[in-house]
Design an enzyme around this catalytic site. Structure first.
Site, PDB file in Angstrom:
ATOM      1  CB  CYS B 180      -0.881   0.042   1.246  1.00 22.80           C
ATOM      2  SG  CYS B 180      -1.880  -1.424   1.520  1.00 22.80           S
ATOM      3  CG  HIS B 184      -1.970   5.036  -1.102  1.00 26.00           C
ATOM      4  ND1 HIS B 184      -2.690   6.084  -1.614  1.00 26.00           N
ATOM      5  CD2 HIS B 184      -2.375   3.937  -1.775  1.00 26.00           C
ATOM      6  CE1 HIS B 184      -3.516   5.620  -2.559  1.00 26.00           C
ATOM      7  NE2 HIS B 184      -3.340   4.327  -2.685  1.00 26.00           N
ATOM      8  NE  ARG B 228      -9.742   2.223  -3.856  1.00 29.87           N
ATOM      9  CZ  ARG B 228      -9.536   2.374  -5.158  1.00 29.87           C
ATOM     10  NH1 ARG B 228     -10.001   3.432  -5.798  1.00 29.87           N
ATOM     11  NH2 ARG B 228      -8.878   1.478  -5.848  1.00 29.87           N
ATOM     12  CB  CYS B 232      -6.174  -0.806  -3.363  1.00 35.63           C
ATOM     13  SG  CYS B 232      -6.218   0.992  -3.426  1.00 35.63           S
TER      14      CYS B 232
END
Lengths: 209, 271
Positions: B180, B184, B228, B232
């Site tokens: 992630c 991010h 979501r 992802c």
């Protein structure tokens, strides 16, 4: 009556001590986290659960980014050397394919997702992270610009081989690089990498205008 | 409503033409303008309304409504509940996010089975009717509009969920070596023209957390936070994330704690 009172008292002590024990959260071990992840995913198409088995490099780089601490220099060197050794250069000695096909590969984000047909040709998705041809304004910025890549660097043997290795396994030059191992992980074929190479290095490619 | 919807259609039609004209800066400005125009008429309102009707309807083998569902603030107390989830629930002795808890209530109060509810939680194709799960979630989150994100972290299981979520956030894996954090974890990053929130920054985390669930214009559907994460991980080249999985809950806890103090503004509208 007295027994009942005693029992109640005893029960409340037990409850209280349980509560005391439960107030300190324990830091999860890596094994626990991996187990929780494995219990959270299901295998679909080419995306199997073994994708959650981390390589030595993935493990080391996860810890480095979580803690904000750089890799130990010796570990870094070893991981980079191993990555460089993984690079397979083209047997026929030809490094550049067709830049037009390379552009199509750079545009495509398909491949290896659980929603993709297994075995279907993957793209390189270069524009997701890099500026490549300036004419494409929809590009990301996670990687550096590749505009005029060949024009700025020329296409000496050293540059060509370096670029090939960088696309094949970028961890050879930066152990925790964000860029996928397009050759090493079998994302792109040798022929596709040649086409992407041409997009970057062919003097006729719009990237070098 | 009709007028607002028309503005929204015009915004979609003019976007590609406008962005072709100029450099990227202009394109980004156009996208920002487009987002503002979209916010005027959010089709998610219709989904919220259907969710409300579903919530109050007597359904399932037990012929009961969801009105007595306890989302953490007491039975039937929905206002602001989403902004304090995920949290620990003593009746199940574990941490649940809003979507897990809604499903839990459908099982406990209405007698539905978990398998039945997990079979197809997200609508698949454009124009398809939204699933009950999406409608119920849209309704619940809409009742937290304006509430401050305030996830409780006093219970050890809440803290442990956060700590696991943190490790999962940085977990690199799969053929692309992505975590992630790859996309991010740094300021100002973009995939193509899409800005990516950096969850290490409170303002970024708040903007992301408080605007999911959202109506996705490109998909013509309200999407939930569980979706979501699912999508992802698809792009991360991980296997398929299971609905209501432990990792989903832990990652939502992690993101929610990072977003503490933000103001809920969901269902939002996104490209």
């Amino acid at each position: 009556m007295k027994t009942k009172l005693l029992l109640t008292l005893l029960a409340s002590i037990v409850i209280a001590s349980c509560a005391t024990v439960a107030t300190s959260p324990k830091a999860p071990s890596d094994a626990e986290v991996t187990a929780a992840l494995k219990a959270s995913f299901k295998e679909t198409a080419s995306a199997k659960i073994d994708r959650l088995d981390q390589s030595e490099l993935q493990r080391a780089c996860s810890v480095a980014s979580e803690t904000g601490k750089d890799l130990d220099p010796k570990v870094r060197e070893a991981l980079q050397a191993k990555s460089l050794a993984s690079v397979k250069y083209p047997a026929d000695g030809k490094y550049l394919g067709d830049w037009k096909r390379g552009e199509a590969i750079a545009q495509s984000g398909r491949g290896l997702q659980f929603s993709d047909a297994p075995g279907a040709a993957a793209g390189g998705n270069c524009y997701a992270c890099h500026q490549v041809d300036k004419a494409e304004i929809s590009h990301g910025n996670i990687g550096p610009t590749l505009w005029n890549y060949g024009k700025l660097r020329g296409n000496s043997e050293a540059i060509v081989k370096y670029t090939w290795a960088r696309v094949w396994n970028s961890h050879a030059f930066n152990a925790c690089a964000n860029m996928p191992r397009f050759g090493d992980a079998g994302i792109l074929t040798e022929a596709q990498i040649k086409d992407v190479m041409a997009l970057l290095l062919d003097p006729e490619s719009p990237v070098n205008k | 409503m009709k007028y607002k919807f028309a503005t929204f259609v015009v915004a979609i039609a003019t976007l590609p033409a406008a962005s072709m004209l100029g450099a990227q800066q202009d394109a980004q400005k156009e996208i920002e303008r487009y987002r503002q125009l979209l916010a005027d008429g959010n089709p998610a309102e219709l989904v919220e309304m259907r969710g409300e009707a579903l919530w109050k309807e007597k359904r399932g083998p037990k012929n009961a409504s969801l009105e007595q569902c306890d989302l953490g603030l007491g039975a039937g107390k929905l206002e602001g509940a989403y902004a304090q989830l995920p949290r620990y629930f003593a009746d199940v002795d574990r941490v649940m996010d809003a979507e897990s808890r809604i499903v839990h209530c459908q099982i406990a109060l209405q007698g539905f089975s978990k398998d039945e509810l997990s079979k197809r939680p997200y609508s698949l194709t454009q124009g398809e009717r939204q699933t009950d799960h999406e409608a119920l979630t849209a309704y619940v989150v809409g009742l937290s509009r304006g509430a401050k994100v305030a996830l409780p972290q006093a219970h050890p299981k809440e803290k442990e969920s956060y700590l696991r979520g943190e490790k999962m956030f940085f977990f690199k894996g799969g053929p692309y070596d992505f975590a992630c954090a790859t996309c991010h974890g740094v300021d100002g990053q973009r995939i193509r023209l899409q800005d990516l929130p950096n969850f290490q920054k409170a303002d970024n985390a708040q903007r992301a957390f408080t605007t999911w669930p959202a109506y996705r214009v490109s998909q013509g559907a309200v999407r939930t936070m569980q979706w979501r994460l699912y999508d992802c991980f698809r792009q991360q080249r991980f296997p398929e994330l299971a609905f209501l999985s432990p990792a989903s809950v832990d990652l939502i806890t992690y993101m929610g704690v990072k977003a503490q103090g933000g103001t809920m503004d969901s269902p939002a509208i996104k490209r």
